[in-house]
Design an enzyme around this catalytic site. Structure first.
Site, mmCIF file in Angstrom:
data_model
loop_
_atom_site.group_PDB
_atom_site.id
_atom_site.type_symbol
_atom_site.label_atom_id
_atom_site.label_comp_id
_atom_site.label_asym_id
_atom_site.label_seq_id
_atom_site.Cartn_x
_atom_site.Cartn_y
_atom_site.Cartn_z
ATOM 1 C CD GLU A 4 -6.725 1.975 2.718
ATOM 2 O OE1 GLU A 4 -5.771 2.201 3.492
ATOM 3 O OE2 GLU A 4 -7.068 2.762 1.824
ATOM 4 N NE ARG A 39 -4.321 14.798 0.095
ATOM 5 C CZ ARG A 39 -4.634 13.509 0.023
ATOM 6 N NH1 ARG A 39 -5.662 13.127 -0.702
ATOM 7 N NH2 ARG A 39 -3.935 12.617 0.667
ATOM 8 C CG ASN A 44 -1.827 1.147 1.394
ATOM 9 O OD1 ASN A 44 -1.687 2.146 0.693
ATOM 10 N ND2 ASN A 44 -2.771 1.055 2.313
ATOM 11 C CG HIS A 66 -9.884 7.202 0.984
ATOM 12 N ND1 HIS A 66 -10.205 8.498 1.300
ATOM 13 C CD2 HIS A 66 -8.546 7.114 1.139
ATOM 14 C CE1 HIS A 66 -9.118 9.159 1.639
ATOM 15 N NE2 HIS A 66 -8.073 8.343 1.540
ATOM 16 N NE ARG A 106 -4.863 3.336 -1.384
ATOM 17 C CZ ARG A 106 -4.682 4.495 -0.755
ATOM 18 N NH1 ARG A 106 -3.608 4.690 -0.036
ATOM 19 N NH2 ARG A 106 -5.581 5.443 -0.840
HETATM 20 C C1 LIG Z 1 -6.530 8.738 -2.126
HETATM 21 C C2 LIG Z 1 -5.927 9.265 -0.873
HETATM 22 O O1 LIG Z 1 -6.148 10.389 -0.512
HETATM 23 O O2 LIG Z 1 -5.189 8.417 -0.170
HETATM 24 P P1 LIG Z 1 -4.433 8.742 1.212
HETATM 25 O O3 LIG Z 1 -5.477 9.069 2.218
HETATM 26 O O4 LIG Z 1 -3.720 7.452 1.518
HETATM 27 O O5 LIG Z 1 -3.507 9.890 0.943
HETATM 28 MG MG LIG Z 2 -4.672 6.021 4.178
#
Ligand SMILES: CC(=O)OP(=O)(O)O
Ligand SMILES: [Mg+2]
Ligand SMILES: Nc1ncnc2c1ncn2[C@@H]1O[C@H](COP(=O)(O)OP(=O)(O)O)[C@@H](O)[C@H]1O
Length: 401
Positions: A386, A244, A8, A183, A94
């Site tokens: 996951e 983000r 992953n 996710h 993944r």
């Molecule tokens: C798709 C995604 O945001 O994955 P992660 O939460 O692992 O950064």
């Molecule tokens: Mg994660």
């Protein structure tokens, strides 16, 4: 024994597990962090056949995901238990962005690798890292099948009204601009385990799953199928995350472009310097809570915006689903932070949501109910897994007739 190695890869980390395919028992696991930075770290745990767990931790420099993969192989060798001895039959990877192309777990060949690379523009933090680990793993284990399990696949059941953006249809088609969602593997396994916890078939439940990790997304799950989710074309839309922004008026981006930002700067701003970090100065929920408890106003606002955004999606999905049987919290924050769960569910008695404060504060690790017995909507905490789900889907692909 038939073991499956699950890889992953995140943007700057690799989590891995070696899992016995039949018993689904975990044989070894590990985490490589801060890939690409001056100082990284590997932590490796392995459970001997007798049951004793060994644990090793090292500070190492990991330039990229190929180096990380090699470091993992060395950690297995040092633990006295090489991967080969476990009877490795397949590797499950993944992959974050599968576009419209990949709707199911897929056996990896050169064509699939090329397609994953091509889809990098729609997940620039994730797909290149995923591919590096895939290439390293196929080099190390060339004679066994490698399977890609896509974050986007579970969301391919969304109806057009949920996945379409209201822009020029021709432009959207030409550039693949639509909501894909991410996710998915986590939302899928968590929805199934929540149903098990409630003792009801997943096919009869309406659930809202809140995956709150570093990346975060909400998913409306109807009868075990995704019908809407908060992440979009890329893993940037929706909830407030560690670094983000989540939702922002697209006009704001135009405004910043006109103010002199270039594409790389905007990318860096929205993906790496926003979210909890941008609002409060720290990206880790523990630090934000600590600062807020000491009266830091920026941290307080960050927590308030974080919960407010989740509640906005909660309301939307309650309406889209026509009510819900369960609200399910998962991932780092969802599993470990009672205050966030309490904030998200505050004042929703009218909707049939009643949290039991004592259950909510419990540190128990297993899937559990945190709502009162008379709460019309059950509220659950379900640890995500996951890796177990990727192993399961990989095994299905390699044993398919
Ligand atoms: C798709 C995604 O945001 O994955 P992660 O939460 O692992 O950064
Ligand atoms: Mg994660
Ligand atoms: N015990 C804890 N208390 C508070 N926050 C936690 C705890 N454990 C993890 N977290 C938070 O969870 C987030 C990371 O979640 P995780 O699911 O591990 O992320 P990812 O898999 O996306 O890297 C971080 O913000 C971290 O602060």
């Amino acid at each position: 024994m038939s073991a499956i190695l699950v890889v992953n890869s995140g943007s700057s980390s690799i989590k891995y597990q070696l899992i016995d395919a039949r018993s689904e028992q975990r044989l070894a696991s590990g985490l490589i962090e801060r890939i690409g930075q001056a100082e990284g770290r590997i932590e490796h745990r392995s459970t001997a056949l007798g049951g004793d767990e060994t644990r090793e931790e090292r500070i190492i420099t990991v330039a990229d995901h190929a180096v990380g993969f090699a470091a993992m192989i060395e950690a297995f060798a040092r633990s006295g238990r090489s991967i080969g001895e476990a009877g490795l039959v397949a590797v499950g990877h993944r992959v974050v962005q599968g576009g419209s192309e990949f709707v199911a777990p897929t056996l990896i060949d050169e064509r699939v690798e090329a397609k994953i690379l091509e889809l990098s523009t729609l997940a620039p933090l994730h797909n290149p890292a995923n591919l590096q680990a895939i290439i390293a793993a196929r080099g190390a284990f060339p004679d066994i099948p490698h399977v890609a399990v896509f974050d986007t696949a579970f969301h391919q059941t969304m109806p057009p009204e949920a996945y379409s953006y209201a822009i020029d249809a021709e432009v959207a088609r030409e550039h693949g601009v639509r909501k894909y969602g991410f996710h998915g593997t986590s939302h899928q396994v968590v929805a199934r385990r929540a149903a098990e916890c409630l003792g009801r078939p997943v096919s009869r439940l309406k659930q809202i799953v809140l995956h709150l990790g570093n990346g975060a997304s909400a998913c409306a799950v109807d009868g075990g199928r995704s019908v809407d989710t908060s992440m979009g074309l890329t893993p940037l839309e929706g909830l407030v995350m560690g670094t983000r922004s989540g939702d922002i008026d697209p006009g704001g981006l135009l405004h910043l472009l006109r103010a002199g930002y270039d594409v790389a700067q905007l990318d860096e701003l929205l993906n790496k310097r926003s979210g909890l970090l941008g609002l409060s100065g720290s990206l880790d929920m523990r630090d934000v809570q600590e600062a807020a408890a000491h009266g830091d106003e920026r941290a307080r606002l960050a927590l308030a915006v974080y919960a407010h955004r989740i509640r906005r999606y909660l309301g939307a999905y309650l309406v889209e689903l026509g009510g819900a049987d369960a609200i399910v919290f998962t991932a780092g924050v969802g599993e470990n932070v009672p205050a966030v769960r309490a904030d998200v569910c505050a004042g929703l008695e009218w909707f049939g949501v009643r949290i039991d404060p004592e259950r909510n504060e419990s540190r128990e690790r297993a899937a559990r109910r945190i709502s009162t017995d008379d709460s019309r909507i059950a509220v659950l905490v379900v640890p995500t897994d996951e890796e177990a789900e990727i192993a399961r889907q990989t095994w299905q692909v390699v044993t398919a007739p």
